[in-house]
Structures are given as structure tokens and as C-alpha cells.
Design a protein around this motif. Structure first.
Motif, PDB file in Angstrom:
ATOM      1  N   GLU A  88       0.850  -1.190   0.000  1.00 19.95           N
ATOM      2  CA  GLU A  88       0.000   0.000   0.000  1.00 19.95           C
ATOM      3  C   GLU A  88       0.883   1.237   0.000  1.00 19.95           C
ATOM      4  OE1 GLU A  88      -4.094   1.566   2.115  1.00 19.95           O
ATOM      5  OE2 GLU A  88      -3.190  -0.323   2.717  1.00 19.95           O
ATOM      6  N   LEU A  89       0.664   2.110  -0.980  1.00 21.25           N
ATOM      7  CA  LEU A  89       1.452   3.331  -1.128  1.00 21.25           C
ATOM      8  C   LEU A  89       0.605   4.554  -0.788  1.00 21.25           C
ATOM      9  CD1 LEU A  89       3.117   2.482  -4.553  1.00 21.25           C
ATOM     10  CD2 LEU A  89       4.214   2.433  -2.313  1.00 21.25           C
ATOM     11  N   PRO A  90       1.051   5.381   0.178  1.00 28.05           N
ATOM     12  CA  PRO A  90       0.335   6.625   0.488  1.00 28.05           C
ATOM     13  C   PRO A  90       0.717   7.708  -0.516  1.00 28.05           C
ATOM     14  CG  PRO A  90       2.194   6.382   1.965  1.00 28.05           C
ATOM     15  CD  PRO A  90       2.176   5.159   1.080  1.00 28.05           C
ATOM     16  N   VAL A  91      -0.279   8.440  -0.979  1.00 28.90           N
ATOM     17  CA  VAL A  91      -0.056   9.457  -2.013  1.00 28.90           C
ATOM     18  C   VAL A  91      -0.859  10.700  -1.658  1.00 28.90           C
ATOM     19  CG1 VAL A  91      -0.409  10.008  -4.457  1.00 28.90           C
ATOM     20  CG2 VAL A  91       0.272   7.695  -3.797  1.00 28.90           C
ATOM     21  N   THR A  92      -0.260  11.872  -1.844  1.00 26.79           N
ATOM     22  CA  THR A  92      -0.977  13.135  -1.705  1.00 26.79           C
ATOM     23  C   THR A  92      -1.128  13.748  -3.092  1.00 26.79           C
ATOM     24  OG1 THR A  92      -0.087  13.529   0.507  1.00 26.79           O
ATOM     25  CG2 THR A  92      -0.961  15.441  -0.661  1.00 26.79           C
ATOM     26  N   LEU A  93      -2.358  14.068  -3.461  1.00 28.29           N
ATOM     27  CA  LEU A  93      -2.631  14.764  -4.722  1.00 28.29           C
ATOM     28  C   LEU A  93      -3.088  16.175  -4.398  1.00 28.29           C
ATOM     29  CD1 LEU A  93      -4.611  12.122  -6.830  1.00 28.29           C
ATOM     30  CD2 LEU A  93      -2.161  12.562  -6.789  1.00 28.29           C
ATOM     31  N   ARG A  94      -2.505  17.144  -5.091  1.00 26.18           N
ATOM     32  CA  ARG A  94      -2.874  18.557  -4.921  1.00 26.18           C
ATOM     33  C   ARG A  94      -3.435  19.094  -6.229  1.00 26.18           C
ATOM     34  NH1 ARG A  94      -0.866  20.120  -0.288  1.00 26.18           N
ATOM     35  NH2 ARG A  94       1.009  19.009   0.280  1.00 26.18           N
ATOM     36  N   LYS A  95      -4.588  19.720  -6.095  1.00 25.28           N
ATOM     37  CA  LYS A  95      -5.188  20.349  -7.279  1.00 25.28           C
ATOM     38  C   LYS A  95      -4.580  21.728  -7.434  1.00 25.28           C
ATOM     39  CE  LYS A  95      -9.437  20.726  -9.766  1.00 25.28           C
ATOM     40  NZ  LYS A  95     -10.871  20.471  -9.765  1.00 25.28           N
ATOM     41  N   ILE A  96      -3.922  21.956  -8.557  1.00 28.88           N
ATOM     42  CA  ILE A  96      -3.268  23.242  -8.792  1.00 28.88           C
ATOM     43  C   ILE A  96      -4.025  24.107  -9.798  1.00 28.88           C
ATOM     44  CG2 ILE A  96      -0.994  22.438  -8.102  1.00 28.88           C
ATOM     45  CD1 ILE A  96      -0.315  22.117 -11.092  1.00 28.88           C
ATOM     46  N   ASP A  97      -5.066  23.536 -10.400  1.00 29.18           N
ATOM     47  CA  ASP A  97      -5.914  24.282 -11.321  1.00 29.18           C
ATOM     48  C   ASP A  97      -7.359  24.094 -10.860  1.00 29.18           C
ATOM     49  OD1 ASP A  97      -7.401  25.375 -13.364  1.00 29.18           O
ATOM     50  OD2 ASP A  97      -6.531  24.147 -14.951  1.00 29.18           O
ATOM     51  N   ALA A  98      -7.893  25.104 -10.152  1.00 28.35           N
ATOM     52  CA  ALA A  98      -9.235  24.991  -9.565  1.00 28.35           C
ATOM     53  C   ALA A  98     -10.305  24.689 -10.614  1.00 28.35           C
ATOM     54  CB  ALA A  98      -9.584  26.277  -8.820  1.00 28.35           C
ATOM     55  N   ALA A  99     -10.093  25.127 -11.841  1.00 19.06           N
ATOM     56  CA  ALA A  99     -11.075  24.893 -12.893  1.00 19.06           C
ATOM     57  C   ALA A  99     -10.843  23.567 -13.612  1.00 19.06           C
ATOM     58  CB  ALA A  99     -11.023  26.032 -13.911  1.00 19.06           C
ATOM     59  N   GLY A 100      -9.785  22.867 -13.252  1.00 20.31           N
ATOM     60  CA  GLY A 100      -9.424  21.619 -13.933  1.00 20.31           C
ATOM     61  C   GLY A 100     -10.343  20.457 -13.604  1.00 20.31           C
ATOM     62  N   ASP A 101     -10.225  19.425 -14.402  1.00 15.88           N
ATOM     63  CA  ASP A 101     -11.017  18.201 -14.265  1.00 15.88           C
ATOM     64  C   ASP A 101     -10.700  17.506 -12.938  1.00 15.88           C
ATOM     65  OD1 ASP A 101     -12.401  15.852 -14.655  1.00 15.88           O
ATOM     66  OD2 ASP A 101     -11.546  15.437 -16.620  1.00 15.88           O
ATOM     67  N   ASP A 102     -11.721  16.905 -12.327  1.00 21.06           N
ATOM     68  CA  ASP A 102     -11.542  16.185 -11.063  1.00 21.06           C
ATOM     69  C   ASP A 102     -11.225  14.706 -11.264  1.00 21.06           C
ATOM     70  OD1 ASP A 102     -11.818  18.227  -9.189  1.00 21.06           O
ATOM     71  OD2 ASP A 102     -13.997  18.148  -9.301  1.00 21.06           O
ATOM     72  N   SER A 103     -10.899  14.317 -12.468  1.00 28.22           N
ATOM     73  CA  SER A 103     -10.536  12.929 -12.747  1.00 28.22           C
ATOM     74  C   SER A 103      -9.042  12.828 -12.989  1.00 28.22           C
ATOM     75  CB  SER A 103     -11.273  12.414 -13.984  1.00 28.22           C
ATOM     76  OG  SER A 103     -12.644  12.437 -13.764  1.00 28.22           O
ATOM     77  N   VAL A 104      -8.450  11.758 -12.461  1.00 25.19           N
ATOM     78  CA  VAL A 104      -7.034  11.471 -12.699  1.00 25.19           C
ATOM     79  C   VAL A 104      -6.914  10.001 -13.059  1.00 25.19           C
ATOM     80  CG1 VAL A 104      -6.216  13.261 -11.107  1.00 25.19           C
ATOM     81  CG2 VAL A 104      -6.511  10.916 -10.289  1.00 25.19           C
ATOM     82  N   VAL A 105      -5.759   9.641 -13.567  1.00 26.41           N
ATOM     83  CA  VAL A 105      -5.436   8.244 -13.828  1.00 26.41           C
ATOM     84  C   VAL A 105      -4.143   7.935 -13.106  1.00 26.41           C
ATOM     85  CG1 VAL A 105      -4.816   6.532 -15.583  1.00 26.41           C
ATOM     86  CG2 VAL A 105      -6.615   8.208 -16.065  1.00 26.41           C
ATOM     87  N   LEU A 106      -4.181   6.912 -12.273  1.00 28.79           N
ATOM     88  CA  LEU A 106      -2.974   6.415 -11.634  1.00 28.79           C
ATOM     89  C   LEU A 106      -2.493   5.233 -12.468  1.00 28.79           C
ATOM     90  CD1 LEU A 106      -4.150   6.602  -7.938  1.00 28.79           C
ATOM     91  CD2 LEU A 106      -2.489   8.087  -9.063  1.00 28.79           C
ATOM     92  N   VAL A 107      -1.229   5.249 -12.840  1.00 32.10           N
ATOM     93  CA  VAL A 107      -0.669   4.208 -13.696  1.00 32.10           C
ATOM     94  C   VAL A 107       0.252   3.334 -12.847  1.00 32.10           C
ATOM     95  CG1 VAL A 107       0.656   3.721 -15.788  1.00 32.10           C
ATOM     96  CG2 VAL A 107      -0.784   5.780 -15.671  1.00 32.10           C
ATOM     97  N   LEU A 108      -0.119   2.076 -12.713  1.00 34.88           N
ATOM     98  CA  LEU A 108       0.650   1.107 -11.936  1.00 34.88           C
ATOM     99  C   LEU A 108       1.463   0.250 -12.905  1.00 34.88           C
ATOM    100  CD1 LEU A 108       0.991  -0.074  -9.017  1.00 34.88           C
ATOM    101  CD2 LEU A 108      -0.705  -1.775  -9.713  1.00 34.88           C
ATOM    102  N   ARG A 109       2.786   0.230 -12.710  1.00 38.28           N
ATOM    103  CA  ARG A 109       3.661  -0.594 -13.555  1.00 38.28           C
ATOM    104  C   ARG A 109       4.085  -1.833 -12.777  1.00 38.28           C
ATOM    105  NH1 ARG A 109       8.374   0.910 -15.059  1.00 38.28           N
ATOM    106  NH2 ARG A 109       8.677   2.347 -13.340  1.00 38.28           N
ATOM    107  N   THR A 110       4.035  -2.974 -13.446  1.00 42.88           N
ATOM    108  CA  THR A 110       4.367  -4.244 -12.806  1.00 42.88           C
ATOM    109  C   THR A 110       5.232  -5.094 -13.727  1.00 42.88           C
ATOM    110  OG1 THR A 110       2.391  -5.330 -13.676  1.00 42.88           O
ATOM    111  CG2 THR A 110       2.190  -4.288 -11.508  1.00 42.88           C
ATOM    112  N   GLU A 111       5.727  -6.187 -13.148  1.00 41.49           N
ATOM    113  CA  GLU A 111       6.538  -7.147 -13.901  1.00 41.49           C
ATOM    114  C   GLU A 111       6.120  -8.552 -13.470  1.00 41.49           C
ATOM    115  OE1 GLU A 111      10.941  -8.290 -12.827  1.00 41.49           O
ATOM    116  OE2 GLU A 111      10.939  -6.485 -14.091  1.00 41.49           O
ATOM    117  N   SER A 112       5.987  -9.444 -14.422  1.00 38.90           N
ATOM    118  CA  SER A 112       5.748 -10.878 -14.196  1.00 38.90           C
ATOM    119  C   SER A 112       4.396 -11.212 -13.581  1.00 38.90           C
ATOM    120  CB  SER A 112       6.870 -11.481 -13.338  1.00 38.90           C
ATOM    121  OG  SER A 112       8.119 -11.293 -13.953  1.00 38.90           O
TER     122      SER A 112
END
Length: 158
Positions: free
Chosen positions: A34-58
Motif C-alpha cells: 500500500e502506497l500513500p499518495v498526496t494529490l494537490r489540485k493546482i488548477d481549480a477549474a481543472g477536471d476532477d478525474s485522474v489516472v494512476l498508472v501502476l507498472r508491474t513485472e511478471s
């Protein structure tokens, strides 16, 4: 529109599974990470959707089983007591062999105040009988944000 550029949040080699030592060059995390992450919105008018990209092997999953669970959880302090927080599951997806080493996890942050304290949990598929659990490596986590409305950092910060 989502940028094709990703902001790196974390990179490393963490072994998730039930057989320690399978990947000698990776830290053994056990059945989940489990990884803790802080996201900060820097554009108040921006979209509220994000994509987290998880990279794995095997990653190798068996037919007939759902795959490894990837869950994104919001940790929000309560207005009445800022010394306690509640967890809210924002999304859950399955990681399978078909993902080919990279899993996009769409997260809707509508109603989540900035800074948003999230955790990204990767858990081995335990519907498979013990002893047959998959062992794989988590390599990294990145953020893609529409018009770069959000920035990310590893860990929880104010």
C-alpha cells in the motif's frame, strides 16, 4: 484531455506474493503493498478525474480467477474531529496477465478536498488456493491528470 505525460510518484522493486526470495533484487512486501499518495489540485477549474498508472513485472493470473485487486482509498479527516480520518474506497480494479505490465486506474476525485490523501493498495488474488498465489513485482506508480490539474507526491503531507 489527459496528457500522455505521466508524473512519477514512486519507483522501485517490491515483490508481492507468497514466496519470499523469488525476486532477490526486490523488497518483499508480502501479500499486499500500500502506497500513500498526496494529490494537490493546482488548477481549480481543472477536471476532477485522474489516472494512476501502476507498472508491474511478471504478473501471471489463472483463467477462472478474477486477478489481483488494486484499490484506491481516500483518507479524509472528519470536520468534527481532525484527529481521526475515515477511509472511502474510490475505485477497485483487477490486475491480470492481459494488462501487460501496466494498469491504468481511473479515479474520480469529485467531492474530495485538496490536498487529497489517497492510498493505492495492491493485493494478491487470494481466491487462488494457497501455494498457487502469483508472485510479481510492482515497479512504479505515476499520475496522469487532465491538463495537469493535479500534482502528486509520495506520502501524506498537509
Amino acid at each position: 484531455m489527459f496528457s500522455q505525460n505521466s508524473e512519477l510518484i514512486w519507483q522501485g522493486r517490491s515483490h508481492v506474493g507468497d514466496e519470499p526470495g523469488v525476486y532477490g533484487d526486490a523488497s518483499y512486501a508480502g501479500l499486499s503493498l500500500e502506497l500513500p499518495v498526496t494529490l494537490r489540485k493546482i488548477d481549480a477549474a481543472g477536471d476532477d478525474s485522474v489516472v494512476l498508472v501502476l507498472r508491474t513485472e511478471s504478473v501471471q493470473t489463472f483463467a477462472g480467477y478474477p486477478g489481483h485487486l488494486v484499490t484506491v482509498i481516500a483518507h479524509q479527516t472528519s470536520a468534527g474531529d481532525p484527529t481521526h480520518s475515515t477511509e472511502t474506497e474510490l475505485t477497485a480494479v483487477r490486475l491480470t496477465t492481459a494488462d501487460g505490465g501496466s494498469k491504468d486506474v481511473a479515479v474520480d476525485l469529485d467531492g474530495i478536498a485538496s490536498p487529497a490523501h489517497l492510498s493505492v493498495r495492491v493485493r494478491v488474488d487470494t481466491e487462488v488456493p494457497p501455494g498457487l498465489y502469483d508472485d510479481f513485482v510492482v515497479l512504479g506508480l505515476s499520475l496522469r491528470s487532465a491538463d495537469h490539474a493535479y500534482v502528486a507526491e509520495l506520502g501524506f503531507s498537509a
